[in-house]
Design a protein around this motif. Structure first.
Motif, short mmCIF file in Angstrom:
data_model
loop_
_atom_site.label_atom_id
_atom_site.label_comp_id
_atom_site.label_asym_id
_atom_site.label_seq_id
_atom_site.Cartn_x
_atom_site.Cartn_y
_atom_site.Cartn_z
N GLU A 169 5.79 -3.54 -2.01
CA GLU A 169 6.59 -2.52 -2.69
C GLU A 169 7.20 -1.54 -1.69
O GLU A 169 8.37 -1.17 -1.80
N ALA A 170 6.41 -1.13 -0.69
CA ALA A 170 6.91 -0.20 0.33
C ALA A 170 8.08 -0.83 1.09
O ALA A 170 9.06 -0.15 1.40
N LEU B 252 10.12 -3.26 -0.07
CA LEU B 252 11.25 -3.43 -0.99
C LEU B 252 11.97 -2.12 -1.30
O LEU B 252 13.18 -2.10 -1.49
N THR B 253 11.23 -1.03 -1.32
CA THR B 253 11.84 0.27 -1.63
C THR B 253 12.36 0.99 -0.39
O THR B 253 12.97 2.04 -0.49
N ALA C 195 10.42 2.23 2.01
CA ALA C 195 9.44 3.18 2.55
C ALA C 195 8.97 2.76 3.93
O ALA C 195 8.62 3.61 4.76
#
Length: 92
Positions: free
Chosen positions: A81-82, A84-85, A87
């Motif tokens: 998720e980090a 993909l976003t 971060a």
């Protein structure tokens, strides 16, 4: 200058600076399940470096006991998720 760098210079060999972390430094990622925080670097979508500390290893209940290189599925999800976003940067 470290002792190793001084010894290398005395031998007439130029030590090459490790610049891998310049483009993609290790950044903190926190697991949503156990709140363990590790440092992560993604050199590509397929390659992830994870730096654990004692507190994170103790907090993570999802680590396999029989595999010192295993990863908790919840932490893997947080890292994905980090990436993909944005971060954490995927260097590629």
């Amino acid at each position: 200058m470290t002792d190793r760098q001084a010894a290398t210079e005395q031998q007439g060999v130029a030590a090459r600076q490790d610049e891998r972390l310049v483009d993609g430094p290790l950044l903190p990622v926190r697991c949503r399940r156990c709140a363990a925080e590790v440092l992560v670097r993604k050199a590509s979508w397929e390659q992830t470096s994870i730096q654990w500390n004692a507190g994170a290893r103790a907090a993570c209940a999802g680590l396999p006991d029989d595999d010192p290189f295993g990863i908790c599925p919840a932490l893997r999800s947080a890292i994905q998720e980090a990436a993909l976003t944005g971060a954490i940067k995927v260097v590629e």
